[in-house]
Design an enzyme around this catalytic site. Structure first.
Site, PDB file in Angstrom:
ATOM      1  N   ASN A   1     -16.150   0.153   2.838  1.00 45.07           N
ATOM      2  CA  ASN A   1     -16.013  -1.199   3.384  1.00 45.07           C
ATOM      3  C   ASN A   1     -17.310  -1.708   3.998  1.00 45.07           C
ATOM      4  OD1 ASN A   1     -13.428  -1.455   2.535  1.00 45.07           O
ATOM      5  ND2 ASN A   1     -12.459  -1.081   4.508  1.00 45.07           N
TER       6      ASN A   1
ATOM      7  N   MET B   1       0.833  -1.206   0.000  1.00 45.85           N
ATOM      8  CA  MET B   1       0.000   0.000   0.000  1.00 45.85           C
ATOM      9  C   MET B   1       0.869   1.259   0.000  1.00 45.85           C
ATOM     10  SD  MET B   1      -3.135   0.911  -0.207  1.00 45.85           S
ATOM     11  CE  MET B   1      -4.338  -0.238   0.439  1.00 45.85           C
TER      12      MET B   1
ATOM     13  N   SER C   1      -7.766   1.182   7.282  1.00 47.50           N
ATOM     14  CA  SER C   1      -9.005   0.727   6.639  1.00 47.50           C
ATOM     15  C   SER C   1     -10.007   0.232   7.675  1.00 47.50           C
ATOM     16  CB  SER C   1      -8.706  -0.390   5.635  1.00 47.50           C
ATOM     17  OG  SER C   1      -8.039  -1.448   6.274  1.00 47.50           O
TER      18      SER C   1
ATOM     19  N   ASP D   1      10.730   3.073   5.905  1.00 47.10           N
ATOM     20  CA  ASP D   1      10.375   1.792   6.514  1.00 47.10           C
ATOM     21  C   ASP D   1      11.376   1.494   7.619  1.00 47.10           C
ATOM     22  OD1 ASP D   1       9.302  -0.896   6.959  1.00 47.10           O
ATOM     23  OD2 ASP D   1       8.353  -0.637   5.008  1.00 47.10           O
TER      24      ASP D   1
ATOM     25  N   LYS E   1       0.992   1.848  14.773  1.00 49.23           N
ATOM     26  CA  LYS E   1       0.591   3.161  14.264  1.00 49.23           C
ATOM     27  C   LYS E   1       0.926   4.271  15.270  1.00 49.23           C
ATOM     28  CE  LYS E   1      -3.041   1.589  11.073  1.00 49.23           C
ATOM     29  NZ  LYS E   1      -2.520   2.125   9.809  1.00 49.23           N
TER      30      LYS E   1
ATOM     31  N   HIS F   1      -7.931   7.047   3.152  1.00 47.24           N
ATOM     32  CA  HIS F   1      -8.057   5.604   2.893  1.00 47.24           C
ATOM     33  C   HIS F   1      -7.987   5.316   1.403  1.00 47.24           C
ATOM     34  CE1 HIS F   1     -10.767   1.801   2.904  1.00 47.24           C
ATOM     35  NE2 HIS F   1      -9.488   1.475   2.928  1.00 47.24           N
TER      36      HIS F   1
ATOM     37  N   GLU G   1      -1.802  -2.702  10.097  1.00 48.43           N
ATOM     38  CA  GLU G   1      -3.056  -2.360  10.800  1.00 48.43           C
ATOM     39  C   GLU G   1      -3.011  -2.821  12.255  1.00 48.43           C
ATOM     40  OE1 GLU G   1      -6.600  -0.989   9.494  1.00 48.43           O
ATOM     41  OE2 GLU G   1      -4.800   0.082   8.945  1.00 48.43           O
TER      42      GLU G   1
ATOM     43  N   GLU H   1     -11.049   7.676   0.151  1.00 50.42           N
ATOM     44  CA  GLU H   1     -11.924   8.154   1.234  1.00 50.42           C
ATOM     45  C   GLU H   1     -11.105   9.031   2.173  1.00 50.42           C
ATOM     46  OE1 GLU H   1     -15.350   5.033   2.513  1.00 50.42           O
ATOM     47  OE2 GLU H   1     -13.331   4.292   2.757  1.00 50.42           O
TER      48      GLU H   1
END
Length: 739
Positions: free
Chosen positions: A513, A337, A442, A356, A420, A463, A415, A475
């Site tokens: 979603n 992503m 998401s 990263d 995060k 998103h 996720e 989104e």
């Protein structure tokens, strides 16, 4: 004589150069005023004995985007109003209006003087039909030049002679393919098809066009000459017999009869090629008048043209916030992503820092961009120097200090709330105070993630959908404390990377979603009922969905569906997920190791290429199978659309989405909700709230609570309202002018 949108200059050879350059528009489009002026220009060219012929070109980078479809919307509004007074008079008025452009182009090509179109950039729809009516056509040799008749994509068809001139210039097979797909043509492809005469260097475009007139270009079209023969032969010939039966079958296979305009194109071409040209134009005009009155045309024009353009222009952007010119953007997480977001950002010419946990991972993320752009170069869609420039804009790193100076940081890490949190804190430590931080989550609510931020006003959700380079929707999620600057910056970023933003308030699953999970869930329910899997997938496609729900689950991964179900149970309790459905998913993942496309086996089997995927035969052994003839196939289609549309209505009721344009456009761009309906809410509006509620109640009786209509819909049914009346997006003058 002077004009607002055109200039007319005649040279020493008596050749008039008509330059189209609309003031206050980034692109030329046909409006009532433009057509009125063109009519007068044709008269002026004909009346002036000193003018030997005319060249028409554009004073902008592009030639024209075609008709301003809001003009059609107004035409239909007048028709609806007049129809209540005098239906026959209203129909005649609509027919005459529908033929105005076609009549104008016919006037031009039979004016007795030669006309040449000098195409210098994008030339779409009515503008390409104008060019086809000219006696000569020259296109600039440039990647910027694209010619097309794309009207079918918005529920109508080329109604200004396009369905008649194209098949008289090229063979019927290529004509049908072009007209029913709306495909873009390069100058080389258009010339090979016989649709243009010459390709010229951009600097010599107008001179090449003038030379055609100087060299004795005939002021008569081929189809107006005696003895004209169709390229590729007549319809009633062996070639025609080989083309038309399969063409009709292919159209049915591709559209399932859901797109009246596509069927009308075949009728126009078939019937039009059997009669003289003027009669053929009248046939086209009749079909165009008929198609304009369809529900599909109204819905698709509104959602896929008007609303889409308004959202792309920033319809939901807060007023009074200066536009952000991005100098540097940070991406946290170089996985699939994050790497995709870095690619589209660099493609837009914006420098990117791709971060990263270690340099090897960051470099791997950059390699994803290398792979994508190399593929474009191999296919001739990009040049080697464009590849080098794009890759030079991506800086891989493992050091948060490199984020200093970023205007926006997009977090796309795993996720997991803890991961995060760490990423947010480390990034904010080096960011300037005005920078915006966005999370590409998401599933996790933005408001809870914003608690990790020292400045929640500057925290927003962005998103993306996978694969990022192909999916056009984004989104933008507002947390409880998200400020106008964060929202405006997010919209500016999405527009800069040429994607469509929709604004969504914070909730589990956001908007898309929630709807997608309903679509998939209904398919699981059908499987459990014993509906054969091929019927489920075929019903979805017949309903207008581009991908069946089982194939879609495979694409997103069945083990991800399992994780989402388990997390939902942890957060909301056992009753939040149907135990039979989680049992099905557990069986697929835990008992059979079927995770979806990613491991080559899910609801489908994925053999090595070139073999195609096919439904896993073991599905029929999971539950006792119903006899296909006992299954109501039309009801399967209805269930899949209605359950998804009901969820969209609930999202509106809860205030998660507040603008019906966003709900409609979002449902089409994100998961392909039956585009012919205009989107999930337009589907309800098209049926009518009262009738839709009746359908939902019938399905609720048979299949359960997921078909229970929300109070909002019951209220709308009682009042006879539509979503576009109840949630009028224009009530506050919230419109950004298209083009």
């Amino acid at each position: 004589m002077s004009y607002i949108n055109f200039t007319l200059d005649t040279d020493a050879d008596g050749i008039a150069l008509v330059t189209w350059n609309m003031p206050d528009r980034s692109m030329n489009v046909f409006t009532e005023e433009v057509m009125g002026e063109l009519d007068k220009i044709i008269d002026q060219v004909v009346a002036d004995a000193g003018i030997k012929g005319a060249v028409i070109t554009s004073g902008k980078d592009s030639f024209s985007g075609g008709a301003d479809l809001t003009m059609l919307q107004k035409m239909l509004a007048v028709f609806a109003r007049e129809k209540t007074k005098d239906p026959e008079k209203a129909a005649k008025l609509l027919f005459d209006n529908a033929g105005r452009m076609s009549g104008l182009w016919r006037k031009l090509e039979t004016s007795g003087k030669p006309w040449v179109s000098a195409i210098n950039g994008t030339c779409m729809g009515g503008a390409f039909e104008l060019s086809l009516a000219c006696h000569g056509r020259v296109a600039a040799d440039s990647d910027k030049v694209k010619m097309a008749l794309p009207e079918v994509k918005v529920g109508i068809f080329p109604g200004a002679g396009g369905t008649q001139r194209v098949p008289r210039l090229t063979d019927q097979q290529q004509a049908l393919q072009m007209l029913t797909s709306g495909q873009n043509l390069s100058p080389q492809k258009a010339k090979a098809m016989g649709l243009i005469h010459e390709i010229a260097e951009p600097a010599k475009l107008v001179e090449t066009a003038k030379a055609m007139i100087r060299n004795g270009l005939k002021a008569v079209q081929p189809w107006d000459e005696k003895g004209f023969r169709l390229p590729g032969g007549q319809i009633y010939t062996p070639a025609g017999f080989n083309l038309w039966p399969p063409a009709i079958a292919i159209l049915r296979r591709e559209t399932y009869g859901n797109y009246p305009a596509a069927a009308a194109i075949l009728k126009c071409v078939y019937e039009g090629l059997l009669v003289p040209f003027d009669t053929a134009l009248r046939i086209e005009q009749r079909y165009f008048t008929e198609i304009m009155q369809t529900r599909e045309a109204a819905a698709m024009i509104r959602s896929l043209f008007v609303s889409l353009q308004e959202l792309n222009k920033g319809a939901r952007r807060p007023d009074g916030v200066p536009e952000t010119k991005f100098k540097k953007i940070g991406i946290l997480g170089a996985g699939f992503m994050g790497a995709g977001i870095a690619y589209v950002t660099a493609k837009a010419g914006i420098p990117v820092v791709l971060l990263d946990r270690d340099m090897e991972s960051a470099e791997k993320g950059k390699a994803h961009s290398d792979s994508l752009v190399s593929d474009q170069v191999r296919k001739g869609r990009a040049k080697p120097e464009e590849k080098d420039k794009l890759l030079s804009l991506i800086t891989p790193t493992a050091d948060y200090a490199d984020l200093a100076g970023c205007d926006l940081v997009v977090e796309a890490v795993f996720e997991d709330s803890a991961v995060k949190k760490a990423a947010t804190e480390q990034a904010e430590a080096v960011l300037k105070s005005s920078a915006i931080f966005a999370s590409n989550t998401s599933t996790i609510p933005i408001t809870s993630l914003a608690k990790n931020s020292a400045r929640p006003k500057h925290f927003v959700g962005i998103h993306f959908f996978s694969p990022v380079d192909k999916m056009m929707l984004v989104e933008i999620i507002l947390g409880k404390k998200t400020g106008d600057k964060a929202l405006a910056t997010a919209i500016d970023f999405v527009r800069a990377i040429k994607k469509t933003p929709i604004v969504v308030n914070d909730t589990r699953g956001f908007y898309v979603n929630r709807c997608v999970l309903r679509y998939m869930s209904e398919a699981y329910k059908m499987l459990i009922e014993g509906v054969p899997a091929p019927m489920i997938e075929n019903a979805a496609k017949a309903a207008g969905m581009p991908v069946g729900p089982l194939a879609l689950t495979d694409e997103t991964a069945i083990d991800l569906a399992q994780k989402i179900m388990k997390q939902t149970i942890r957060d909301l309790g056992d009753k939040a997920v149907d135990p039979k459905q989680i049992a099905l998913i557990n069986t697929m993942v835990d008992d059979h190791g079927r995770f979806g496309r990613k491991n080559g086996k899910g609801f489908y089997d994925y053999p090595a290429k070139p073999a195609k995927k096919k439904l896993w035969p073991g599905l029929k052994d999971l539950y006792p199978q119903l006899a296909p003839e006992k299954v109501d196939y039309e009801e399967l289609q209805q269930r899949l659309l209605v359950t998804t549309a009901l969820e969209a209505a609930r999202v509106m009721e809860e205030g998660i989405v507040t603008d019906p344009r966003e709900a409609d456009v979002g449902s089409i761009l994100a998961f392909g909700f039956a585009p012919y309906t205009g989107g999930a809410l337009s589907y309800i509006d098209g049926i009518g709230a009262k009738e839709f509620v009746k359908i939902a109640k019938g399905l609720q009786k048979k299949y359960g609570a997921e078909f229970k209509a929300p109070k909002l819909l019951l209220d709308m049914a009682e009042k006879g309202e539509t979503f576009y009346q109840r949630f009028d997006p224009y009530a506050k003058g919230d419109v950004k002018q298209a083009a």
